[in-house]
Design a protein around this motif. Structure first.
Motif, PDB file in Angstrom:
ATOM      1  N   LYS A  79     -10.150   3.449  -6.962  1.00  0.00           N
ATOM      2  CA  LYS A  79     -10.594   4.809  -7.301  1.00  0.00           C
ATOM      3  C   LYS A  79     -10.114   5.811  -6.260  1.00  0.00           C
TER       4      LYS A  79
ATOM      5  N   HIS B 200      -6.168   6.435  -6.523  1.00  0.00           N
ATOM      6  CA  HIS B 200      -5.590   6.598  -7.857  1.00  0.00           C
ATOM      7  C   HIS B 200      -4.480   7.651  -7.910  1.00  0.00           C
TER       8      HIS B 200
ATOM      9  N   LYS C  18      -0.877   6.265  -7.835  1.00  0.00           N
ATOM     10  CA  LYS C  18      -0.402   5.338  -8.862  1.00  0.00           C
ATOM     11  C   LYS C  18       0.877   5.868  -9.511  1.00  0.00           C
TER      12      LYS C  18
END
Length: 481
Positions: free
Chosen positions: A467, A470, A473
């Protein structure tokens, strides 16, 4: 003791040699269609250029090879088929350099079509041994035989067996040349692995490989050469070079400054035409006499220079700028020190005396590419003043880490920190980057960090980690239809 580490990764073979625990040689060979030193080809003469006394020959590779012609140029004609051996790999715009003098080396002898005599290595001085050899060595009539230094003291029967073995190879090659309709490779001289193992001169060695086919290949060579085979296969998840700390040692070669034990240093620079090495006394102040300091620094540098040239596989012309010395006797000692440390070099080395400007020229025959050519490139971020590790090499190291983590933890999410100098190169083709690191079946997070030394990688195990990270990514989020 020599330790030889052979790591095969897809189409790339890397070999590191440690002598008494110190990294002393490093080679990289990529499996491709480029001609390699000692390989033998059937070629066709495409063009003859009398002004440079050269013939250009199609050997079935992208670039025509070239061959210097001696004597009467009319002995070779356009369209003529020729049997040639590669003596210098292609470089830049130049094709490979070849010769019609084809050699087939063994442990004790070299068979050559360049003459039809029984000859001896210049290092064999024993006249009685030579007399016995002239009587007892069975030389085929149509080819020359040179007894290598390693033949001294070996029984004639053993030498004759090797001659017959190599002569059978020679006959097969000549038959292929005569009857094959196609140009191209006729004989692969065992590549870099074979060349290094055949050069071993004693049983005080250890060979570690990470590939079963290479293990069997090494076993065959070593069993022929030695009674005892000191060979191991490495099968752990972590890569061979990482496990033995070799990867870190190789990456340190991007530093062009090498410190000397006394406090001095040498600086290695690559120009378009040659390598230049500068010797500096720097912090060497242990002697009150400046003359003595200069001589001792130069003496230390001579050993380190030879070691670094071999370790980095530097070839061609190397110019060394030693610290100025006046005494001719001191200069003579430095030259002898250089020759001593190049004595066991597998590549031919010529060392020339000091010039009036205190420069020493070293010419080293090219054999394979230098470590610099494979791993490093100029860094555009610093206007070409420094070097960086090639992204392709970093991708290979990241891939090794991912494969290891897959075996150990089988995690799905990988977080990678990488130096921001690679940001544009990666982002321009992120899919190729993910593919090259074998990450297509994973979630990949990439963070570009200023000043980091190449890269770091870690698995993301907890949801809180995923989390928090993220925003980094890059795959597969961007590629979902």
């Amino acid at each position: 003791m020599k330790e030889i580490f052979i790591e095969r990764h897809e189409k790339i073979v890397r070999i590191a040699v440690k002598t008494n625990g110190q990294l002393s040689e490093c080679y990289i060979e990529e499996e491709n269609n480029e001609p390699k030193v000692s390989n033998i080809y059937k070629g066709v003469v495409q063009n003859i250029v009398p002004s440079i006394k050269s013939a250009f020959i199609d050997i079935g590779t992208k670039k025509n090879a070239y061959m210097y012609l001696k004597g009467d140029l009319k002995t070779l004609k356009k369209g003529q088929e020729v049997l040639v051996e590669v003596i210098k790999e292609q470089s830049g715009k130049k094709g490979a350099k070849v010769t019609e003098n084809v050699n087939f080396p063994g442990n004790y002898v070299v068979l050559s079509n360049g003459h039809k005599e029984l000859r001896f290595s210049p290092k064999i001085k024993d006249d009685k041994f030579k007399e016995n050899a002239m009587i007892n060595i069975h030389k085929p009539e149509n080819i020359g035989v040179v007894l290598r230094t390693g033949a001294y003291g070996v029984q004639s029967d053993e030498i004759n067996r090797e001659i017959q073995t190599i002569y059978s190879i020679y006959e097969n090659v000549t038959k292929k040349f005569t009857y094959s309709k196609n140009i191209g490779l006729l004989y692969d001289n065992d590549g870099i692995i074979g060349n290094i193992l055949k050069g071993l001169k004693h049983e005080n060695y250890k060979v570690i490989v990470n590939n079963l086919n290479d293990f069997n290949f090494c076993k065959e060579i070593l069993e022929y050469k030695f009674e005892k085979v000191n060979l191991e296969i490495y099968e752990d998840a972590i890569s061979l070079f990482n496990y033995f700390g070799i990867e870190k040692e190789i990456l340190s070669l991007r530093n062009n400054k090498v410190n000397l034990p006394s406090g001095g240093n040498i600086v290695i620079e690559k120009t378009e035409a040659m390598h230049v090495i500068d010797v500096n006394s720097a912090k060497n102040t242990k002697n009150s006499s400046m003359k003595k300091t200069i001589f001792e620094t130069n003496l230390e540098a001579a050993e380190i220079i030879a070691d670094q040239i071999k370790l980095r596989n530097i070839s061609g012309i190397v110019v060394v700028d030693f610290i100025d010395m006046k005494e001719s006797e001191e200069k003579k000692i430095i030259i002898e020190e250089l020759k001593k440390h190049f004595k066991n070099d597998k590549n031919k080395v010529s060392i020339y005396d000091f010039t009036e400007l205190n420069l020493v020229q070293i010419a080293r025959r090219r054999s394979g590419k230098s470590i610099f050519e494979y791993i490093f490139e100029k860094c555009t971020s610093c206007n070409g003043k420094g070097v960086k590790v090639k992204l392709s090499y970093i991708e290979t190291m990241i891939q090794n880490n991912i494969e290891r983590l897959k075996v150990e933890q089988d995690v799905k999410n990988m977080y990678i920190e990488i130096n921001d100098i690679y940001k544009n190169e990666i982002k321009s083709d992120i899919l190729s980057f993910v593919k090259n690191i074998h990450g297509l079946d994973k979630n990949i997070y990439v963070n570009y960090v200023h000043g980091i030394d190449t890269f770091k990688i870690e698995p993301l195990i907890f949801n809180s980690q995923i989390k928090n990270l993220h925003i980094y990514k890059v795959y597969p989020e961007e590629y979902i239809d």
